[in-house]
Design a protein around this motif. Structure first.
Motif, PDB file in Angstrom:
ATOM      1  N   PHE B  16       0.958  -1.280  -0.028  1.00  0.00           N
ATOM      2  CA  PHE B  16      -0.005  -0.027  -0.027  1.00  0.00           C
ATOM      3  C   PHE B  16       1.082   1.173  -0.127  1.00  0.00           C
ATOM      4  CE2 PHE B  16      -2.817  -2.987   2.238  1.00  0.00           C
ATOM      5  CZ  PHE B  16      -3.836  -3.024   1.241  1.00  0.00           C
ATOM      6  N   VAL B  19       3.282   1.493   2.860  1.00  0.00           N
ATOM      7  CA  VAL B  19       3.323   0.244   3.574  1.00  0.00           C
ATOM      8  C   VAL B  19       3.629  -0.810   2.795  1.00  0.00           C
ATOM      9  CG1 VAL B  19       2.076  -0.790   5.559  1.00  0.00           C
ATOM     10  CG2 VAL B  19       1.479   1.601   4.953  1.00  0.00           C
ATOM     11  N   GLY B  42      -2.059  -4.984  12.764  1.00  0.00           N
ATOM     12  CA  GLY B  42      -1.000  -4.433  11.392  1.00  0.00           C
ATOM     13  C   GLY B  42      -0.240  -5.333  11.047  1.00  0.00           C
ATOM     14  N   ALA B  43      -0.035  -6.683  11.582  1.00  0.00           N
ATOM     15  CA  ALA B  43       0.699  -7.794  11.299  1.00  0.00           C
ATOM     16  C   ALA B  43       0.590  -7.994   9.655  1.00  0.00           C
ATOM     17  CB  ALA B  43       0.905  -8.926  11.991  1.00  0.00           C
ATOM     18  N   TYR B  56      -7.952  -8.236  -2.875  1.00  0.00           N
ATOM     19  CA  TYR B  56      -7.048  -7.705  -3.134  1.00  0.00           C
ATOM     20  C   TYR B  56      -6.398  -8.247  -4.191  1.00  0.00           C
ATOM     21  CZ  TYR B  56      -7.435  -4.279   1.056  1.00  0.00           C
ATOM     22  OH  TYR B  56      -7.695  -3.406   1.913  1.00  0.00           O
ATOM     23  N   GLU B 170     -11.532 -12.520  12.669  1.00  0.00           N
ATOM     24  CA  GLU B 170     -11.956 -12.105  14.099  1.00  0.00           C
ATOM     25  C   GLU B 170     -13.358 -12.198  14.333  1.00  0.00           C
ATOM     26  OE1 GLU B 170     -10.138  -8.829  16.010  1.00  0.00           O
ATOM     27  OE2 GLU B 170      -8.225  -8.943  14.357  1.00  0.00           O
ATOM     28  N   LYS B 393       0.449   1.793  14.868  1.00  0.00           N
ATOM     29  CA  LYS B 393       1.231   1.425  13.696  1.00  0.00           C
ATOM     30  C   LYS B 393       0.825   2.217  12.502  1.00  0.00           C
ATOM     31  CE  LYS B 393       3.571  -2.224  11.660  1.00  0.00           C
ATOM     32  NZ  LYS B 393       3.371  -3.301  10.967  1.00  0.00           N
ATOM     33  N   GLN B 399      -1.610   9.902   7.888  1.00  0.00           N
ATOM     34  CA  GLN B 399      -2.043   8.758   6.937  1.00  0.00           C
ATOM     35  C   GLN B 399      -3.788   8.825   7.247  1.00  0.00           C
ATOM     36  OE1 GLN B 399      -1.971   6.685   4.577  1.00  0.00           O
ATOM     37  NE2 GLN B 399      -1.496   4.701   5.307  1.00  0.00           N
ATOM     38  N   SER B 405      -4.939  -0.858  10.535  1.00  0.00           N
ATOM     39  CA  SER B 405      -5.530  -2.115  10.704  1.00  0.00           C
ATOM     40  C   SER B 405      -6.278  -1.772  11.752  1.00  0.00           C
ATOM     41  CB  SER B 405      -4.610  -3.006  11.074  1.00  0.00           C
ATOM     42  OG  SER B 405      -3.969  -2.900  12.466  1.00  0.00           O
ATOM     43  N   GLY B 407      -7.144  -2.956  14.882  1.00  0.00           N
ATOM     44  CA  GLY B 407      -6.530  -2.801  16.283  1.00  0.00           C
ATOM     45  C   GLY B 407      -6.186  -1.397  16.359  1.00  0.00           C
ATOM     46  N   ASN B 408      -5.384  -0.989  15.301  1.00  0.00           N
ATOM     47  CA  ASN B 408      -4.507   0.148  15.259  1.00  0.00           C
ATOM     48  C   ASN B 408      -5.704   1.453  15.447  1.00  0.00           C
ATOM     49  OD1 ASN B 408      -1.714  -0.097  15.434  1.00  0.00           O
ATOM     50  ND2 ASN B 408      -2.186  -1.110  13.556  1.00  0.00           N
ATOM     51  N   GLY B 433     -10.736  -6.592  19.157  1.00  0.00           N
ATOM     52  CA  GLY B 433      -9.903  -6.706  18.154  1.00  0.00           C
ATOM     53  C   GLY B 433      -8.414  -6.077  18.316  1.00  0.00           C
TER      54      GLY B 433
HETATM   55  N1  LIG Z   1      -6.174   0.082   2.138  1.00  0.00           N
HETATM   56  C1  LIG Z   1      -4.836   0.372   2.717  1.00  0.00           C
HETATM   57  N2  LIG Z   1      -4.198   1.471   2.543  1.00  0.00           N
HETATM   58  C2  LIG Z   1      -2.752   1.630   2.960  1.00  0.00           C
HETATM   59  N3  LIG Z   1      -2.403   0.762   4.129  1.00  0.00           N
HETATM   60  C3  LIG Z   1      -3.071  -0.368   4.546  1.00  0.00           C
HETATM   61  C4  LIG Z   1      -4.398  -0.531   3.946  1.00  0.00           C
HETATM   62  N4  LIG Z   1      -4.993  -1.730   4.525  1.00  0.00           N
HETATM   63  C5  LIG Z   1      -4.049  -1.787   5.319  1.00  0.00           C
HETATM   64  N5  LIG Z   1      -2.922  -1.118   5.464  1.00  0.00           N
HETATM   65  C6  LIG Z   1      -1.932  -1.282   6.394  1.00  0.00           C
HETATM   66  O1  LIG Z   1      -1.262  -2.382   6.201  1.00  0.00           O
HETATM   67  C7  LIG Z   1      -0.876  -3.058   7.273  1.00  0.00           C
HETATM   68  C8  LIG Z   1      -1.357  -4.398   7.583  1.00  0.00           C
HETATM   69  O2  LIG Z   1      -3.045  -4.250   7.923  1.00  0.00           O
HETATM   70  P1  LIG Z   1      -3.954  -5.410   8.230  1.00  0.00           P
HETATM   71  O3  LIG Z   1      -5.258  -4.829   8.202  1.00  0.00           O
HETATM   72  O4  LIG Z   1      -3.801  -6.637   7.353  1.00  0.00           O
HETATM   73  O5  LIG Z   1      -3.533  -5.790   9.530  1.00  0.00           O
HETATM   74  P2  LIG Z   1      -4.080  -6.937  10.819  1.00  0.00           P
HETATM   75  O6  LIG Z   1      -2.953  -7.910  10.832  1.00  0.00           O
HETATM   76  O7  LIG Z   1      -5.355  -7.523  10.110  1.00  0.00           O
HETATM   77  O8  LIG Z   1      -4.464  -6.177  12.126  1.00  0.00           O
HETATM   78  P3  LIG Z   1      -5.540  -6.075  13.035  1.00  0.00           P
HETATM   79  O9  LIG Z   1      -5.142  -7.330  13.859  1.00  0.00           O
HETATM   80  O10 LIG Z   1      -5.456  -4.683  13.701  1.00  0.00           O
HETATM   81  O11 LIG Z   1      -6.693  -6.353  12.154  1.00  0.00           O
HETATM   82  C9  LIG Z   1      -1.172  -2.001   8.363  1.00  0.00           C
HETATM   83  O12 LIG Z   1      -0.215  -1.573   8.679  1.00  0.00           O
HETATM   84  C10 LIG Z   1      -2.139  -1.318   7.787  1.00  0.00           C
HETATM   85  O13 LIG Z   1      -2.015   0.037   8.201  1.00  0.00           O
END
Ligand SMILES: Nc1ncnc2c1ncn2[C@@H]1O[C@H](COP(=O)(O)OP(=O)(O)OP(=O)(O)O)[C@@H](O)[C@H]1O
Ligand SMILES: Nc1ncnc2c1ncn2[C@@H]1O[C@H](COP(=O)(O)OP(=O)(O)OP(=O)(O)O)[C@@H](O)[C@H]1O
Ligand SMILES: [Mg+2]
Ligand SMILES: [Mg+2]
Lengths: 363, 504, 333, 333
Positions: B16, B19, B42-43, B56, B170, B393, B399, B405, B407-408, B433
């Motif tokens: 992204f 990121v 954010g993993a 995606y 989740e 994160k 941003q 994500s 959680g963030n 979450g």
């Molecule tokens: N559409 C997007 N545009 C830009 N960055 C994104 C986008 N979607 C996710 N990210 C970034 O990608 C990273 C991974 O996000 P992701 O949602 O997969 O995390 P996650 O592991 O599901 O976390 P959580 O447990 O909080 O749900 C994060 O740093 C997030 O900020």
């Protein structure tokens, strides 16, 4: 008179009566020399419209049988021009409300020139069994409704603007718009000594009355005055604010422009733009109709000429004609009953207004 | 080569702007497995799942499903191949009925090609029975049911696809114990039918309890995939956070005696429609008051009414002994209160604004200078400070929050309130979450706040949280307060006893 | 570790404003604006004259003034269709009162106060009864149109008063209405970015419920927005009538569409919560320039209308097309 | 526990259709419609005549036909400002082709196909470039108006063809356009409630993301909606021109506002996803009746315009005011 393209109006089925109208409009002035005493305009639909029975130039026949006559007058009473038309309508209404005539005039107003809405309203008038309908012939799309009304035994009169294609209306009362356009072009040519560059600001491309004047102007200039260049016309939506802007742009883009013709509303905006640029007198302006602001323009030499079209007669006459037809059973006029094509200039403005009984300061 | 493998992930990367969410991920998912994926917020877990479900398109890498290489073009494409997904954020249409949501885009048709409503409702009823929702009419609109019920509808929707592989991102974060049990029952049923399940959760005990295989991710990287039998809780957490992790830091001490303690907030005879009935309770200085109960017990409604955002039918609210009208959230904030609401997307986030704007939306008021203008210089500083404190994160604080994500996002909303140094903080499912590390951080924050004499009201559906964090717990059932328990008398049985409505 | 992270975040904040601007949604329309200017200055020798530039500025000033208010309304997710009539009504009230001989300061305040009253009516119907802004302002628009007709009586009411300076006065070559425009835009930018109320408007437009939970009185804020909008429309009515030394029943008609177009071209989302205030200036400049261009170029009559549409479509397509091409390129690499 | 609640819920849902209707947002406008009819039948002896009823039906038929399409567009959260011009353009094309002597069936299909092409252009700009519907359709509206001016040459083009029956024909006393109206509404109701595509439109309007995740091709669906809308506008152009046996450059101007007003009065949310198709009939009946009433009553003043606004505001206020009163009462009890 009408050599223009696209309009068969003047030529069709009218000849005999078209001479009558100018004569009438002249008589208007004489009669109204004595101002009416009671300006009973309390109930008028526009504030400022003046009921003045003396200005009515057509004589109404006495209703001896006493049958009740119902007349509908459709109008769009917005914009300064209509003040005079409505004065005419209201005056006719007041006259016919008097004893001995027994006719009721209902005024039906519209927000804007929407042929669809007018067509719908005509149909509603048929339901209400009016005897006479007078209306603004804004578009040919009104023809079916007009024909339907005629078929229902209603006498229909158009005023101010007629449909370009023939309809079954009894008569048209109004200016010969194409000829009016030509006349304004002639006036401009005269002001410019038949050479120079002229801009045209029109109301709406989609309104036939404006288009007739515009084509009248363009055709006349093209045919008769080879030394005058015409800049493509611009629209101002009948809006002074837009007209102001457009006029300024036209002047900027054409510093060598000597004259501006205005087909419809927007004159105040154009005049103001000329004033703001300090071009009064240098840049000639010819427009239509009169109101206070235009009188001001004539007086301070911003406007060199304006063409009056007898708005009062346009409002009043068709009503009286229709009423008379109902009583006598024969139409008084048929075809075209043209109203005035009077030229008002800085020189004759006071005299003219005096003659027609116009009161300055009323708007 | 291995018929056992249903979905094979090879070298997947997803980028992204700013990121790298996934960095060359490769692992296999076995047919019929219950495969858990864990990692910090954010993993990249959700991102990977979105790739697997055709939402995606990855920048790099290949996917093999059932042994064949696939290029997913759309979610529909994935569904047709037998891949269904329950999304982390609820994705239902509010003004449509339950039935239409479950069968969205797949409504049954009759011979004329028109929607067969009878069949639709029949099908829905059986689908709902499966998730224990059959007491609802299938024509009920989504907006008329609770969040937890919506989550169950979402699950029913995925199940109704009859997929070979179901991804659950989740699913339990908005559920309470009893629905969680329902879900586990469903899952074991699915497993017995040979359906593969990919399961994401921050509730690690669930993961340990159910999974056959566990994959750990960190910072967009694949860390490890092992059989659950070879994994311990301690090691899993260490792998997630990338260092040795010690998870025994909850509360320093609990309130021992309430005599002489100052009452900070007093609620008397609070009624909100039928949702809350004649509730009276007190909140003391420096305590953590837990409010618990089953879904729909009226906990959130009670908090929101006390906080002034929802109208109450009756009830007096006293702050520091003074009666307050509490007609708006503003008044509550002025009284030193704060509320982290349940359901961040609906009630918390300004999706099209930045992390910074989201964080400072309440604090902003304090930044007004003498001129009436905001003193924006401080804004970046304080935002960064809290972003760091809560380990949000994000590439920059400018941003857009919708790109973070889940959680963030939650951490940002908590930061929004912490900034204001509230005297009373309502936390409505604050750890929903949130990953284990952040959870611990939030627990530590609660501990800190309480030590400073601040009072916390914690609404949580996680029994463990209630048991370990609260000085005192009140239990609600259908809008009524059924009982109150001190920390030393807390137990799961006692809470359930009250929560299910048995009279005390 | 976390100390590092914080510094990183701080650093990131400061990084290149220009890069960011190029990727913003406002970039496309700025490009469109520049393109129109470049094309026009080749196409017409008069375009770059100071006279014409001041013309265009004067022309766009009215649209811009009201656009600032409309932008706020649109930020909250609303819309106001009644402003054309608010403007016209205010102009007519001004003209009638002035021509009646009232003191011009008194008239000024009466007109602005009436405008705010109108905004209040709109805002109350929208926030207290919860009726859609579209239909509320359609309704009040009709009412105001009626009132405008009623008081102007279908006439052009002329007046002569120093207040005309607001609309038709010049400071050197600079029309005074342009100065008003810049003041309104600057105040608008500061209001929307640097005041609590302004920032709260964005929050409300994004998520009303969350805004409420943040202690924002969302109803009053929305009400305020309609009041500001109507006050600006009233101010603009004074400017417009002042310029013409007259007001009639046509004043302001159709104006709302130009204004909404300017705001939307300026990148504001009709859904609310998104948009940068300064860009209304770009939006209204585009609207102003298009109309100016056709007159300067002497485009034949019937083509004018069609060309306006085409230029609008091209102007708003630049940004999305750029994005699509960028994305393509990325995929190829 | 949940047993009780469940029963309660069950009861709520199953409770009488009428009770539910009374509490729905459509109830208010039905009341308004009935009220207008009752008042009018006392106020004018002509109102309840069959001739007048057929008149009103004929007058509202055009608004209704296009409203069905607009309702679909608004359901997806969009808007179409170009339909007035689509209608006018279609009418003019029809008139020009017919007066040129082309076969009327061929003309019919050409006009409808052109309409669909226009819808396609709108839809593609909106869905592929992601430009706001408001600005796209504003732009295409200008283009179409220009085209309408160009082909009609500013004049009315008359024609004489049996196709006029669609707009001006009668079956007994019943105008044929009313039959078309009812067919379109019935098809619209079935489409929106009983077909997959129709239901998907609601889903897209409610939650586009969710719809996408359910595998709905949201872009194509939105595209389709604009195509349907433009096709209906073209059909309506045929009806309108047929009724008048002519078309001119004015045909259809301002029509979009009536149509949008009808849809919004009919209870559709501008945000999309909500609204019942049959209620566009009520919305356009209210618009039609208001205009009819003024002619019948001879409201001959500027009050007419103001009254339209007031009637609209009152009509849409009934439901919310009723709710507020109900809530008050509940609190007291
Ligand atoms: N559409 C997007 N545009 C830009 N960055 C994104 C986008 N979607 C996710 N990210 C970034 O990608 C990273 C991974 O996000 P992701 O949602 O997969 O995390 P996650 O592991 O599901 O976390 P959580 O447990 O909080 O749900 C994060 O740093 C997030 O900020
Ligand atoms: N989208 C939303 N908009 C506004 N309020 C919401 C929204 N979602 C949830 N809420 C509020 O949160 C409340 C709690 O939702 P839900 O019924 O899921 O509660 P719960 O936490 O499971 O149970 P409890 O009622 O005991 O808190 C809702 O009833 C409502 O008041
Ligand atoms: Mg996630
Ligand atoms: Mg809750």
């Amino acid at each position: 008179a009408c050599s223009g393209s696209g309009t068969g109006t003047a030529a069709s089925a009218d000849g005999s009566q078209s001479a009558a109208a100018p004569a009438e409009s002249e008589s208007t002035g004489e009669e109204s020399a004595a101002p009416a005493e009671s300006a009973a305009d309390a109930g008028t639909i526009i504030e400022g419209a003046k009921v003045d029975l003396d200005r009515i130039s057509v004589e109404a026949v006495e209703n001896t049988e006493g049958k009740e006559i119902k007349i509908a007058s459709l109008c769009i009473p917005y914009g300064p021009f209509w003040l005079e038309v409505v004065s005419g309508i209201e005056s006719a209404k007041a006259l016919l409300a008097q004893e001995g005539y027994n006719a009721q005039v209902d005024i039906i107003t519209f927000e804007d020139m929407n042929a669809q809405a007018m067509s719908d309203a005509i149909e509603t008038c048929i339901v209400q069994q009016y005897d006479v309908i007078t209306l603004f012939g804004a578009s040919d799309t009104l023809i079916p409704a007009i024909d339907k009304a005629t078929a229902a035994g209603i006498h229909v009169y158009t005023y101010n603007t007629d449909t370009t294609e023939p309809s079954t209306r009894v008569a048209f009362v109004g200016q010969d718009l194409y000829a009016a356009g030509q006349k304004s072009a002639d006036l401009m040519a005269e002001l410019l000594d038949e050479k120079g560059k002229v801009g045209i600001i029109t109301g709406l491309f989609s309104l036939s009355s404006h288009e007739l004047r515009r084509t009248g102007m363009e055709d006349e200039l093209a045919e008769k005055y080879p030394d005058i260049t015409v800049i493509p016309a611009v629209e101002c939506n009948d809006n002074d604010d837009v007209a102001y802007t457009v006029a300024k742009d036209l002047i900027t883009a054409n510093p060598d422009m000597n004259g501006i013709l205005v087909t419809a509303s927007g004159q105040i905006g154009v005049a103001q733009a000329i004033r703001d640029l300090g071009l009064q007198g240098e840049l000639k302006m010819v427009c239509f109709d009169y109101q206070d602001a235009i009188v001001d323009g004539l007086r301070d030499n911003t406007i060199q000429a304006t063409i009056a079209q007898g708005p009062f007669d346009q409002g009043a006459n068709p009503i009286i004609y229709g009423y008379n037809y109902c009583i006598t059973g024969t139409p008084e006029v048929e075809g075209n009953a043209f109203t005035a094509l009077d030229v008002i200039t800085p020189e004759n403005v006071d005299e003219y207004l005096d003659k027609i009984g116009y009161v300055y300061g009323n708007g | 080569m291995d018929t056992e493998v249903i979905y094979s992930i090879k070298n997947i990367s997803k980028i992204f702007p700013g990121v790298r969410a996934l960095n060359h991920i490769s692992f296999d998912i076995k047919r019929g497995d219950f495969h858990a994926i864990v990692g910090e917020n954010g993993a990249g877990k959700s991102t990977l799942m979105n790739v697997l479900a055709g939402i995606y398109t990855p920048e790099e890498g290949e996917l093999f499903f059932g042994g064949k290489q696939i290029k997913l073009k759309s979610p529909r494409h994935a569904q047709d191949m037998g891949i269904a997904m329950i999304h982390q954020e609820l994705s239902l249409s509010n003004a449509l009925s339950i039935a239409e949501n479950i069968y969205e885009n797949r409504l049954p048709k009759n011979k004329l090609g028109l929607v067969d409503l009878k069949k639709l409702y029949q099908d829905t009823t059986s689908a709902m029975k499966y998730v224990d929702l059959d007491y609802l009419d299938p024509r009920t609109l989504i907006r008329e049911i609770s969040t937890a019920q919506q989550q169950l509808v979402e699950i029913a929707k995925a199940l109704a696809l009859n997929a070979k592989l179901i991804i659950m991102d989740e699913p339990t974060s908005a559920l309470t114990q009893s629905e969680v049990e329902t879900l586990f029952r469903i899952i074991s049923d699915l497993k017995s039918k040979g359906i593969t399940i990919i399961y994401i959760s921050h509730k690690l005990d669930e993961v340990m309890r159910l999974s056959d295989t566990i994959t750990v991710m960190r910072d967009g990287e694949h860390i490890e995939t092992t059989a659950a039998a070879n994994m311990t809780m301690q090691r899993m957490i260490s792998l997630m956070v990338g260092r040795e992790y010690n998870m025994e830091t909850i509360r320093d001490s609990f309130v021992e005696s309430y005599t002489n303690r100052k009452v900070v907030l007093e609620v008397e005879d609070l009624c909100v429609g039928r949702k809350v009935q004649h509730a009276s309770w007190k909140l003391y200085e420096g305590e953590t008051l837990g409010i618990t109960g089953l879904v729909g017990a009226g906990r959130s409604e009670m908090l929101q009414a006390v906080f002034g955002v929802d109208k109450r039918d009756s009830g007096t609210i006293r702050v520091m002994g003074q009666e307050k009208k509490m007609a708006s959230a503003r008044e509550a904030i002025e009284c030193g209160m704060g509320l982290v609401p349940q359901g961040r997307k609906a009630q918390g986030l300004f999706l099209n604004l930045s992390v910074k704007d989201n964080m400072t939306s309440v604090y902003l008021k304090k930044m007004r200078g003498k001129s009436g203008l905001l003193n924006l210089k401080g804004e970046d500083g304080i935002t960064c400070e809290y972003a760091e404190k809560l380990r949000v994160k994000t590439p920059t604080i400018d941003q857009l929050i919708k790109n973070l994500s889940g959680g963030n996002q939650q951490k940002v909303i908590i930061a929004r309130w912490l900034m204001n140094h509230p005297k009373v903080l309502f936390l409505d499912e604050p750890t929903q979450g949130i990953d284990i590390g952040a959870k611990e951080e939030i627990y530590a924050i609660i501990n800190d706040l309480v030590k400073q004499g601040i009072s916390v009201v914690l609404v949580s559906s996680e029994m463990q949280e209630t048991l370990t964090l609260c000085d005192r717990v009140i239990v609600m059932h259908e809008g009524k307060i059924m009982g109150e328990l001190m920390h030393n008398e807390l137990s799961e049985e006692k809470i359930m006893y009250y929560a299910t409505g048995c009279e005390s | 570790m976390s100390g590092n992270e914080a510094k990183e975040l701080q650093k990131n904040v400061k990084r290149g404003g220009f890069r960011r601007f190029v990727n913003s949604s406002e970039f496309g329309i700025v490009v469109a604006l520049v393109a129109i200017c470049v094309v026009m200055s080749f196409a017409s020798p008069y375009f770059m004259t100071s006279a014409n530039i001041f013309n265009v500025l004067q022309q766009m000033s009215q649209i811009t003034i009201v656009s600032v208010g409309m932008a706020l309304v649109i930020l909250t997710g609303g819309i106001d269709l009644s402003i054309g009539y608010t403007l016209g009504f205010s102009g007519c009230v001004l003209a009638v009162l002035l021509s009646g001989g009232m003191n011009m300061f008194a008239v000024f305040f009466i007109v602005i106060a009436l405008g705010m009253l109108i905004g209040c009516a709109n805002g109350l119907l929208i926030t207290r009864l919860g009726i859609a802004p579209f239909i509320v302002t359609l309704g009040t628009g009709y009412v105001l149109r009626g009132a405008q007709l009623l008081i102007s009586g279908g006439r052009a009411v002329t007046f002569d008063s120093p207040i005309s300076f607001l609309g038709g006065g010049y400071v050197g070559q600079l029309p005074f209405s342009v100065i008003i425009m810049f003041i309104v835009v600057i105040v608008g930018v500061i209001f929307s970015t640097r005041t609590l109320t302004g920032r709260n408007i964005y929050a409300v437009g994004n998520n009303e419920r969350a805004a409420e939970l943040s202690g924002i009185n969302t109803k009053n804020l929305k009400l305020l927005v309609y009041v500001i909008q109507a006050a600006l429309a009233a101010l603009c009515g004074i400017v417009a009538a002042g310029k013409l030394h007259a007001a009639d029943s046509q004043l302001g008609s159709g104006f709302e569409m130009d204004v909404i177009a300017a705001v939307v071209i300026g990148g504001f989302s009709m859904a609310g919560g998104e948009g940068k205030m300064w860009s209304v200036l770009v939006g209204s400049a585009i609207i102003g320039l298009i109309k100016n261009a056709f007159v300067l170029l002497g485009v034949t009559s019937y083509w004018q209308t069609a060309m306006i549409g085409i230029v609008i479509l091209v102007a708003v397509s630049i940004a999305p097309i750029k994005n699509i091409i960028n994305n393509r390129r990325k995929e190829v690499v």
